[in-house]
Design a protein around this motif. Structure first.
Motif, PDB file in Angstrom:
ATOM      1  N   GLU A 215      38.620  23.001 -14.043  1.00 20.89           N
ATOM      2  CA  GLU A 215      38.054  24.089 -13.253  1.00 20.89           C
ATOM      3  C   GLU A 215      37.819  25.378 -14.030  1.00 20.89           C
ATOM      4  N   LEU A 216      38.549  25.591 -15.138  1.00 23.71           N
ATOM      5  CA  LEU A 216      38.369  26.811 -15.933  1.00 23.71           C
ATOM      6  C   LEU A 216      37.993  26.542 -17.387  1.00 23.71           C
ATOM      7  N   SER A 217      38.032  25.291 -17.793  1.00 23.68           N
ATOM      8  CA  SER A 217      37.695  24.886 -19.174  1.00 23.68           C
ATOM      9  C   SER A 217      38.637  25.480 -20.207  1.00 23.68           C
ATOM     10  N   ILE A 218      39.917  25.568 -19.861  1.00 18.03           N
ATOM     11  CA  ILE A 218      40.928  26.012 -20.826  1.00 18.03           C
ATOM     12  C   ILE A 218      42.116  25.051 -20.772  1.00 18.03           C
ATOM     13  N   ASP A 219      42.868  25.041 -21.846  1.00 15.85           N
ATOM     14  CA  ASP A 219      44.050  24.194 -21.929  1.00 15.85           C
ATOM     15  C   ASP A 219      45.299  25.024 -21.679  1.00 15.85           C
ATOM     16  N   VAL A 220      46.277  24.394 -21.090  1.00 12.89           N
ATOM     17  CA  VAL A 220      47.557  25.046 -20.852  1.00 12.89           C
ATOM     18  C   VAL A 220      48.657  24.042 -21.206  1.00 12.89           C
ATOM     19  N   ALA A 221      49.730  24.560 -21.797  1.00 14.17           N
ATOM     20  CA  ALA A 221      50.868  23.712 -22.157  1.00 14.17           C
ATOM     21  C   ALA A 221      51.798  23.561 -20.955  1.00 14.17           C
ATOM     22  N   ARG A 222      52.407  22.414 -20.863  1.00 17.41           N
ATOM     23  CA  ARG A 222      53.312  22.112 -19.756  1.00 17.41           C
ATOM     24  C   ARG A 222      54.409  23.174 -19.615  1.00 17.41           C
TER      25      ARG A 222
ATOM     26  N   LEU B 111      36.396  31.945 -19.783  1.00 17.00           N
ATOM     27  CA  LEU B 111      36.537  30.930 -18.748  1.00 17.00           C
ATOM     28  C   LEU B 111      35.156  30.437 -18.307  1.00 17.00           C
ATOM     29  N   ARG B 112      35.047  29.139 -18.121  1.00 16.57           N
ATOM     30  CA  ARG B 112      33.816  28.544 -17.594  1.00 16.57           C
ATOM     31  C   ARG B 112      34.179  27.820 -16.305  1.00 16.57           C
ATOM     32  N   LEU B 113      33.626  28.295 -15.202  1.00 12.50           N
ATOM     33  CA  LEU B 113      33.917  27.682 -13.914  1.00 12.50           C
ATOM     34  C   LEU B 113      33.220  26.337 -13.772  1.00 12.50           C
ATOM     35  N   SER B 114      33.881  25.429 -13.076  1.00 21.09           N
ATOM     36  CA  SER B 114      33.261  24.143 -12.758  1.00 21.09           C
ATOM     37  C   SER B 114      32.217  24.356 -11.671  1.00 21.09           C
ATOM     38  N   GLU B 115      31.450  23.324 -11.389  1.00 20.04           N
ATOM     39  CA  GLU B 115      30.419  23.401 -10.352  1.00 20.04           C
ATOM     40  C   GLU B 115      31.025  23.556  -8.955  1.00 20.04           C
ATOM     41  N   GLU B 116      32.334  23.380  -8.840  1.00 18.20           N
ATOM     42  CA  GLU B 116      32.997  23.551  -7.552  1.00 18.20           C
ATOM     43  C   GLU B 116      33.070  25.020  -7.127  1.00 18.20           C
ATOM     44  N   HIS B 117      32.885  25.940  -8.089  1.00 13.40           N
ATOM     45  CA  HIS B 117      33.081  27.364  -7.816  1.00 13.40           C
ATOM     46  C   HIS B 117      31.853  28.175  -8.224  1.00 13.40           C
ATOM     47  N   THR B 118      31.698  29.321  -7.545  1.00 17.08           N
ATOM     48  CA  THR B 118      30.564  30.201  -7.840  1.00 17.08           C
ATOM     49  C   THR B 118      30.987  31.539  -8.421  1.00 17.08           C
ATOM     50  N   ALA B 119      32.265  31.891  -8.298  1.00 11.71           N
ATOM     51  CA  ALA B 119      32.704  33.208  -8.773  1.00 11.71           C
ATOM     52  C   ALA B 119      34.199  33.186  -9.056  1.00 11.71           C
ATOM     53  N   ILE B 120      34.597  34.175  -9.859  1.00 11.41           N
ATOM     54  CA  ILE B 120      36.008  34.374 -10.175  1.00 11.41           C
ATOM     55  C   ILE B 120      36.301  35.857 -10.009  1.00 11.41           C
TER      56      ILE B 120
ATOM     57  N   ILE C 296      44.185  35.782 -10.557  1.00  6.58           N
ATOM     58  CA  ILE C 296      42.873  35.153 -10.566  1.00  6.58           C
ATOM     59  C   ILE C 296      42.686  34.323  -9.302  1.00  6.58           C
ATOM     60  N   LEU C 297      41.555  34.518  -8.641  1.00  4.44           N
ATOM     61  CA  LEU C 297      41.120  33.642  -7.557  1.00  4.44           C
ATOM     62  C   LEU C 297      39.721  33.142  -7.889  1.00  4.44           C
ATOM     63  N   VAL C 298      39.368  31.998  -7.342  1.00  2.00           N
ATOM     64  CA  VAL C 298      38.023  31.446  -7.512  1.00  2.00           C
ATOM     65  C   VAL C 298      37.401  31.253  -6.132  1.00  2.00           C
ATOM     66  N   LYS C 299      36.074  31.334  -6.100  1.00  2.00           N
ATOM     67  CA  LYS C 299      35.345  31.144  -4.848  1.00  2.00           C
ATOM     68  C   LYS C 299      34.687  29.774  -4.865  1.00  2.00           C
ATOM     69  N   ARG C 300      35.010  28.969  -3.881  1.00  2.00           N
ATOM     70  CA  ARG C 300      34.409  27.633  -3.770  1.00  2.00           C
ATOM     71  C   ARG C 300      32.920  27.767  -3.448  1.00  2.00           C
ATOM     72  N   ASN C 301      32.139  26.818  -3.924  1.00  2.00           N
ATOM     73  CA  ASN C 301      30.717  26.879  -3.616  1.00  2.00           C
ATOM     74  C   ASN C 301      30.508  26.646  -2.113  1.00  2.00           C
TER      75      ASN C 301
END
Length: 146
Positions: A59-66, A103-112, A22-27
């Motif tokens: 940034e993705l609106s998901i939880d991850v365990a340590r 996944l829900r991207l934050s406002e920092e990103h425009t695409a995944i 997975i990569l994300v594109k910054r706005n």
């Protein structure tokens, strides 16, 4: 308050014996380029792993365990837009459940983008150190699958 430590988080979705990186594109305001998830350690984070957990959630609106966070054993220094030297440490996370559409991207990103071809992903990444981190993450996953 932000510290000078940063994280780069390489995420992969493992589905049907295939790894989708997975990569994300910054706005555009933030540069408009493709990268792994990134973020800065805040002084309220208990440790750098807490930073990784918080950044994935932000940034993705998901939880991850340590225990699902892998240290890629790669870090590098860079100077930010304000001239502050920062150290970025690279981590990886493997998701084993289908997250596509969740996944829900934050406002920092425009695409995944989800892709199995890491050579393609490296070709669209702006920074060499991010390409190196992706390659080291891929090798780490490969060594764990043997």
């Amino acid at each position: 308050m932000r510290t000078t430590r940063q994280v780069a988080i390489y995420c992969v979705l493992r589905e049907n014996n295939r790894d989708f990186y997975i990569l994300v594109k910054r706005n555009e305001k933030r540069g408009g380029f493709w990268q792994p998830l990134t973020g800065g350690e805040e002084d309220f984070d208990n440790d750098i792993y807490q930073t990784v957990i918080r950044e994935i959630n932000e940034e993705l609106s998901i939880d991850v365990a340590r225990e699902n966070i892998l240290d890629i054993s790669h870090s590098f220094k860079f100077e930010d837009k304000d001239g502050v030297e920062r150290t970025e440490q690279c981590f990886g996370v493997v998701f084993s459940k289908n997250l596509k559409g969740r996944l829900r991207l934050s406002e920092e990103h425009t695409a995944i983008i989800w892709a199995t071809d890491t050579d393609y992903l490296k070709s669209i990444m702006k920074y060499e150190e991010n390409r190196t981190g992706l390659e080291k993450f891929k090798k780490l996953l490969s060594s764990q699958n043997k």
